[in-house]
Design a protein around this motif. Structure first.
Motif, PDB file in Angstrom:
ATOM      1  N   PRO A  72       1.628 -11.584 -27.434  1.00 44.01           N
ATOM      2  CA  PRO A  72       0.949 -12.433 -26.443  1.00 44.01           C
ATOM      3  C   PRO A  72       1.549 -12.238 -25.053  1.00 44.01           C
ATOM      4  N   MET A  73       0.697 -12.239 -24.039  1.00 43.93           N
ATOM      5  CA  MET A  73       1.134 -12.090 -22.650  1.00 43.93           C
ATOM      6  C   MET A  73       0.709 -13.306 -21.842  1.00 43.93           C
ATOM      7  N   ARG A  74       1.395 -13.548 -20.745  1.00 43.90           N
ATOM      8  CA  ARG A  74       1.142 -14.756 -19.959  1.00 43.90           C
ATOM      9  C   ARG A  74      -0.138 -14.680 -19.142  1.00 43.90           C
ATOM     10  N   GLY A  75      -0.622 -13.488 -18.869  1.00 40.03           N
ATOM     11  CA  GLY A  75      -1.838 -13.352 -18.085  1.00 40.03           C
ATOM     12  C   GLY A  75      -2.506 -12.022 -18.352  1.00 40.03           C
ATOM     13  N   ALA A  76      -3.742 -11.894 -17.875  1.00 39.34           N
ATOM     14  CA  ALA A  76      -4.467 -10.639 -18.059  1.00 39.34           C
ATOM     15  C   ALA A  76      -3.743  -9.494 -17.372  1.00 39.34           C
ATOM     16  N   ALA A  77      -3.200  -9.753 -16.176  1.00 37.21           N
ATOM     17  CA  ALA A  77      -2.483  -8.704 -15.454  1.00 37.21           C
ATOM     18  C   ALA A  77      -1.274  -8.221 -16.245  1.00 37.21           C
ATOM     19  N   SER A  78      -0.549  -9.149 -16.859  1.00 33.67           N
ATOM     20  CA  SER A  78       0.624  -8.762 -17.645  1.00 33.67           C
ATOM     21  C   SER A  78       0.233  -7.934 -18.859  1.00 33.67           C
ATOM     22  N   ALA A  79      -0.871  -8.308 -19.490  1.00 34.15           N
ATOM     23  CA  ALA A  79      -1.334  -7.546 -20.651  1.00 34.15           C
ATOM     24  C   ALA A  79      -1.700  -6.118 -20.261  1.00 34.15           C
ATOM     25  N   LEU A  80      -2.385  -5.964 -19.135  1.00 30.07           N
ATOM     26  CA  LEU A  80      -2.784  -4.634 -18.685  1.00 30.07           C
ATOM     27  C   LEU A  80      -1.583  -3.821 -18.212  1.00 30.07           C
ATOM     28  N   GLU A  81      -0.636  -4.484 -17.561  1.00 32.49           N
ATOM     29  CA  GLU A  81       0.575  -3.795 -17.112  1.00 32.49           C
ATOM     30  C   GLU A  81       1.359  -3.242 -18.290  1.00 32.49           C
ATOM     31  N   PHE A 100     -14.828  -9.996 -24.948  1.00 33.11           N
ATOM     32  CA  PHE A 100     -13.511  -9.438 -24.666  1.00 33.11           C
ATOM     33  C   PHE A 100     -13.607  -7.915 -24.604  1.00 33.11           C
ATOM     34  N   VAL A 101     -12.749  -7.305 -23.793  1.00 35.67           N
ATOM     35  CA  VAL A 101     -12.723  -5.843 -23.730  1.00 35.67           C
ATOM     36  C   VAL A 101     -11.386  -5.337 -24.238  1.00 35.67           C
ATOM     37  N   VAL A 102     -11.449  -4.185 -24.890  1.00 37.18           N
ATOM     38  CA  VAL A 102     -10.271  -3.512 -25.437  1.00 37.18           C
ATOM     39  C   VAL A 102      -9.925  -2.374 -24.482  1.00 37.18           C
ATOM     40  N   VAL A 103      -8.715  -2.404 -23.933  1.00 35.85           N
ATOM     41  CA  VAL A 103      -8.346  -1.519 -22.832  1.00 35.85           C
ATOM     42  C   VAL A 103      -7.163  -0.634 -23.214  1.00 35.85           C
ATOM     43  N   GLU A 104      -7.268   0.644 -22.873  1.00 31.10           N
ATOM     44  CA  GLU A 104      -6.189   1.597 -23.111  1.00 31.10           C
ATOM     45  C   GLU A 104      -6.001   2.463 -21.873  1.00 31.10           C
ATOM     46  N   ARG A 105      -4.976   3.306 -21.895  1.00 28.58           N
ATOM     47  CA  ARG A 105      -4.846   4.298 -20.825  1.00 28.58           C
ATOM     48  C   ARG A 105      -5.953   5.335 -20.974  1.00 28.58           C
ATOM     49  N   PRO A 106      -6.372   5.952 -19.874  1.00 30.16           N
ATOM     50  CA  PRO A 106      -7.496   6.894 -19.933  1.00 30.16           C
ATOM     51  C   PRO A 106      -7.281   7.993 -20.964  1.00 30.16           C
ATOM     52  N   GLY A 107      -8.328   8.295 -21.686  1.00 32.40           N
ATOM     53  CA  GLY A 107      -8.291   9.331 -22.705  1.00 32.40           C
ATOM     54  C   GLY A 107      -9.710   9.738 -23.045  1.00 32.40           C
ATOM     55  N   ARG A 108      -9.922  10.065 -24.283  1.00 29.74           N
ATOM     56  CA  ARG A 108     -11.245  10.488 -24.719  1.00 29.74           C
ATOM     57  C   ARG A 108     -12.237   9.335 -24.610  1.00 29.74           C
ATOM     58  N   ILE A 109     -13.376   9.606 -24.035  1.00 27.95           N
ATOM     59  CA  ILE A 109     -14.432   8.602 -23.937  1.00 27.95           C
ATOM     60  C   ILE A 109     -15.156   8.547 -25.282  1.00 27.95           C
ATOM     61  N   PRO A 110     -15.334   7.357 -25.853  1.00 26.85           N
ATOM     62  CA  PRO A 110     -16.061   7.258 -27.128  1.00 26.85           C
ATOM     63  C   PRO A 110     -17.418   7.934 -27.059  1.00 26.85           C
TER      64      PRO A 110
END
Length: 312
Positions: free
Chosen positions: A36-45, A183-193
């Motif tokens: 768990p993260m305190r905010g959306a920014a922290s989760a993305l960071e 909700f969106v599932v976010v990763e570092r850039p890679g292969r596009i589905p």
């Protein structure tokens, strides 16, 4: 191999429920560590820093609209890619500590967005109960269980009531029984589905200026190519008054000719275009495409131009 998944906390929120659904659908829960993260920014960071492989954050609620914190964080952090979406029904329960007498329910705690969605129920059944704001719906349950709040009941997700050992007084107390959060599932850039025929593409486009017709010019790039929008949110760029950027969800995939051409058009006229991902839509409903904007029609037009140029 264990993978780390960050999500907007605290524990037992709808976001955790969305993450668990995502993992269960893929049979990955047993090999996942969720943080768990305190905010959306922290989760993305945490994804950008490599501490976590994936983050799950809310982006849209059917009642409250877009989630500005997530939209802004996705734009500001850059170099992130949406690879999937999860839609979770918003179902609130009214929970109390075990042994609490019904007539002692004189106050309740929840997040302001939660309170707005159960106002009708609480006014009808507990008109004299005092509302006490909390940092999240799950925090209301946690604080109640730990005697850390002034409220004697919590409006929270069922997962939170179960996690913190509370008794459920009433289930599904939301005024809008059809409410959902996306909700969106976010990763570092890679292969596009790969395209499925039921896809979404998310972008952020900043207008070049605030002149008359600038937004219309941008939107025409989609309409003339048969690309439908399912969400558009305006956010200030921070560069000056009157300068806005738009977070947009489009129906279709970047590998489709109509979408590719539309995005190229936006790239030519926008001050900045950020591609955030093409991914399968959660509802799995195929996108309706006009016969004049299918890949085949674009291919036929290209063939005609080629034959015309070469006189064949």
């Amino acid at each position: 191999m264990t993978r780390r998944f960050a999500y907007l906390g605290p524990e037992a929120t709808f976001t955790e429920a969305a993450l668990l659904k995502y993992l269960d659908d893929r049979g990955q829960r047993s090999t996942a560590t969720i943080v768990p993260m305190r905010g959306a920014a922290s989760a993305l960071e945490s994804v950008l820093d490599g501490d976590c492989h994936t983050a799950v954050v809310p982006i849209e609620n059917s009642v409250e609209g877009g989630v500005p914190a997530t939209i802004d964080a996705l734009t500001e952090h850059g170099r992130l890619q949406i690879v999937a979406e999860v839609v979770v029904p918003v179902r609130f329960v009214l929970a109390v500590k075990p042994g609490t007498a019904p007539d002692s329910l004189i106050s309740f705690g929840t997040h302001p967005h939660g309170e707005a969605q159960v106002r009708g129920y609480m006014s009808e059944h507990y008109p004299d109960a005092i509302y006490i704001p909390t940092s999240s719906t799950a925090a209301a349950a946690r604080d109640l269980a730990n005697d850390a709040g002034e409220h004697v009941a919590a409006v929270c997700p069922a997962l939170a009531a179960e996690r913190y050992g509370l008794d459920v007084v009433a289930e599904d107390i939301g005024d809008n029984r059809e409410a959902v959060t996306r909700f969106v599932v976010v990763e570092r850039p890679g292969r596009i589905p790969e395209p499925t025929g039921a896809d979404k593409t998310t972008i952020v486009a900043a207008l070049r200026s605030n002149r008359s017709g600038a937004l219309l010019e941008l939107l025409e790039q989609f309409s003339t190519r048969g690309v439908n929008m399912s969400r558009i949110e305006s956010r200030p760029t921070g560069d000056g008054l009157g300068l806005y950027q738009f977070s947009i969800d489009l129906q279709g995939h970047i590998r489709e000719a109509r979408m590719a051409e539309a995005l190229q058009g936006v790239h030519r006229i926008a001050r900045r275009l950020e591609f955030l991902g093409s991914y399968p839509a959660a509802d799995e409903i195929s996108v309706l495409v006009d016969p004049t904007t299918t890949d085949a029609s674009f291919s036929a037009a290209a063939d005609w131009l080629e034959s015309t140029l070469h006189g064949s």
